[in-house]
Design a protein around this motif. Structure first.
Motif, PDB file in Angstrom:
ATOM      1  N   HIS A   4      87.201  95.666  51.197  1.00 14.62           N
ATOM      2  CA  HIS A   4      86.673  94.233  51.689  1.00 14.62           C
ATOM      3  C   HIS A   4      86.971  94.060  53.018  1.00 14.62           C
ATOM      4  N   VAL A   5      86.084  93.876  53.918  1.00 18.82           N
ATOM      5  CA  VAL A   5      86.273  93.835  55.271  1.00 18.82           C
ATOM      6  C   VAL A   5      85.594  92.393  55.796  1.00 18.82           C
ATOM      7  N   LEU A   6      86.410  91.648  56.396  1.00 18.00           N
ATOM      8  CA  LEU A   6      85.949  90.117  56.828  1.00 18.00           C
ATOM      9  C   LEU A   6      85.560  90.473  58.259  1.00 18.00           C
ATOM     10  N   VAL A   7      84.432  90.114  58.702  1.00 19.39           N
ATOM     11  CA  VAL A   7      83.884  90.006  59.916  1.00 19.39           C
ATOM     12  C   VAL A   7      83.635  88.674  60.599  1.00 19.39           C
ATOM     13  N   LEU A   8      84.496  88.333  61.397  1.00 16.32           N
ATOM     14  CA  LEU A   8      84.111  86.970  62.475  1.00 16.32           C
ATOM     15  C   LEU A   8      83.132  87.304  63.225  1.00 16.32           C
ATOM     16  N   GLY A   9      81.856  86.880  62.979  1.00 22.65           N
ATOM     17  CA  GLY A   9      80.758  87.408  63.649  1.00 22.65           C
ATOM     18  C   GLY A   9      80.072  86.065  64.779  1.00 22.65           C
ATOM     19  N   GLY A  10      78.915  86.393  64.842  1.00 26.32           N
ATOM     20  CA  GLY A  10      78.251  85.444  65.839  1.00 26.32           C
ATOM     21  C   GLY A  10      77.787  86.092  67.043  1.00 26.32           C
ATOM     22  N   THR A  11      77.841  87.743  67.341  1.00 25.31           N
ATOM     23  CA  THR A  11      77.491  88.276  68.112  1.00 25.31           C
ATOM     24  C   THR A  11      76.456  89.578  67.958  1.00 25.31           C
ATOM     25  N   THR A  30      82.043  90.683  54.541  1.00 26.60           N
ATOM     26  CA  THR A  30      81.728  89.097  54.614  1.00 26.60           C
ATOM     27  C   THR A  30      81.849  88.917  56.174  1.00 26.60           C
ATOM     28  N   THR A  31      80.724  88.622  56.474  1.00 30.85           N
ATOM     29  CA  THR A  31      80.485  88.027  57.845  1.00 30.85           C
ATOM     30  C   THR A  31      80.728  86.327  57.941  1.00 30.85           C
ATOM     31  N   ASP A  46      77.689  89.629  52.541  1.00 26.85           N
ATOM     32  CA  ASP A  46      77.986  88.153  52.344  1.00 26.85           C
ATOM     33  C   ASP A  46      78.325  87.439  53.561  1.00 26.85           C
ATOM     34  N   VAL A  47      77.839  86.233  53.491  1.00 25.36           N
ATOM     35  CA  VAL A  47      77.927  85.430  54.755  1.00 25.36           C
ATOM     36  C   VAL A  47      78.418  84.165  54.180  1.00 25.36           C
ATOM     37  N   ARG A  48      79.474  83.622  55.200  1.00 20.33           N
ATOM     38  CA  ARG A  48      80.240  82.306  54.874  1.00 20.33           C
ATOM     39  C   ARG A  48      79.920  81.519  56.315  1.00 20.33           C
ATOM     40  N   LEU A  58      93.333  80.647  57.170  1.00 17.93           N
ATOM     41  CA  LEU A  58      92.492  81.788  57.104  1.00 17.93           C
ATOM     42  C   LEU A  58      93.446  82.800  56.565  1.00 17.93           C
ATOM     43  N   ALA A  59      94.741  82.999  56.594  1.00 21.32           N
ATOM     44  CA  ALA A  59      95.593  83.568  56.130  1.00 21.32           C
ATOM     45  C   ALA A  59      95.513  83.388  54.538  1.00 21.32           C
ATOM     46  N   THR A  60      95.582  82.361  53.889  1.00 23.60           N
ATOM     47  CA  THR A  60      95.196  82.177  52.877  1.00 23.60           C
ATOM     48  C   THR A  60      94.059  82.521  52.365  1.00 23.60           C
ATOM     49  N   TRP A  61      92.981  82.427  52.758  1.00 22.62           N
ATOM     50  CA  TRP A  61      91.663  83.105  52.516  1.00 22.62           C
ATOM     51  C   TRP A  61      91.580  84.676  52.584  1.00 22.62           C
ATOM     52  N   LEU A  62      92.174  85.260  53.255  1.00 20.56           N
ATOM     53  CA  LEU A  62      92.592  86.708  53.343  1.00 20.56           C
ATOM     54  C   LEU A  62      93.100  87.329  52.022  1.00 20.56           C
TER      55      LEU A  62
END
Length: 246
Positions: A4-11, A30-31, A46-48, A58-62
């Motif tokens: 499961h990879v979290l991408v902090l996006g917008g670009t 999840t982006t 997935d998008v949030r 963020l650490a808790t969410w991870l």
């Protein structure tokens, strides 16, 4: 692999990365978007939308969402988000990488003036021109609001909010742009100075080529430094390789 990879996006790079990840069997992506643009384009996976409540949130969410890796693919000037991501990944024990496209470099014929901040860029303008093309985005324009003797053309994806310079025209547009189009726009508004952030990438670089062709000086705001303790990679392929995702 299963991950499961979290991408902090917008670009653009974040979008490309999400597409690459979702094409791989067993990889869930999840982006996360900050929500600064009201109508973001469709994204694979997935998008949030919205913040996490700082690095601890963020650490808790991870942990709670079983994230195996984090890719910070936010805008090169999203310094706060990048700092939070690096800290949260370290706290949660999750590998992380910062995907930051290379910045622009001046070439023959360019007349660039570097600034560390928008306020410093604003201070340079009166000595360089009278009709400025601001392409720094819709946030932070208050730094130029006191320059009543200058004319501004402001371009952003969505309408900026005040305070704005008193003599301002607004153009709403999203790249990619062309050199001919940028040159025509600058001529139409009699622009004699360009102001931009060093965002890098090809989509908005034509304004620099247009300024060069027209002999217009450019005030370019330097990027904030990358957070310590996180690997920085220049492109999607290198990010995937760094995380061991083939």
């Amino acid at each position: 692999m299963s991950a499961h990879v979290l991408v902090l996006g917008g670009t653009t790079e974040a979008r490309e990365l999400a597409a690459e990840l979702t094409a791989r069997p067993g990889v869930r992506v999840t982006t996360s978007l900050a929500g600064r643009v009201s109508q973001p384009g469709a994204l694979p996976g997935d998008v949030r939308i919205g913040g996490f409540g700082g690095p601890d949130g963020l650490a808790t969410w991870l942990r709670e969402h079983g994230v195996d890796a984090v890719v910070d693919a936010t805008h090169p000037f999203a310094a706060t988000i990048s700092a939070h991501a690096a800290r949260a990944a370290a706290v949660a024990g999750v590998p992380a990488v910062l995907l930051r496209r290379p910045g622009w470099e001046a070439g023959p014929g360019d007349r660039w003036h570097a600034a560390a901040t928008l306020a410093e860029a604003a201070a340079l303008l009166p000595g360089l021109g009278r009709r400025a093309f601001l392409t720094t985005g819709r946030l932070g324009l208050a730094a130029f609001a006191h320059l009543d003797d200058l004319d501004f053309l402001v371009r952003s994806v969505e309408a900026p909010e005040p305070p704005l310079p008193r003599r301002t025209r607004i153009v709403l547009a999203r790249g990619p742009f062309t050199t001919d189009g940028e040159a025509a726009l600058m001529r139409a508004h009699r622009i004699d100075i360009l102001v931009t952030k060093d965002s890098g990438g090809a989509a908005t670089a034509p304004k620099l080529a247009a300024a060069r062709a027209l002999g217009i000086p450019v005030v370019i705001v330097r990027r904030p430094p990358a957070p310590e303790g996180i690997a920085v990679v220049p492109d999607v392929a290198t990010a995937l390789s760094h995380l061991g995702i083939r």
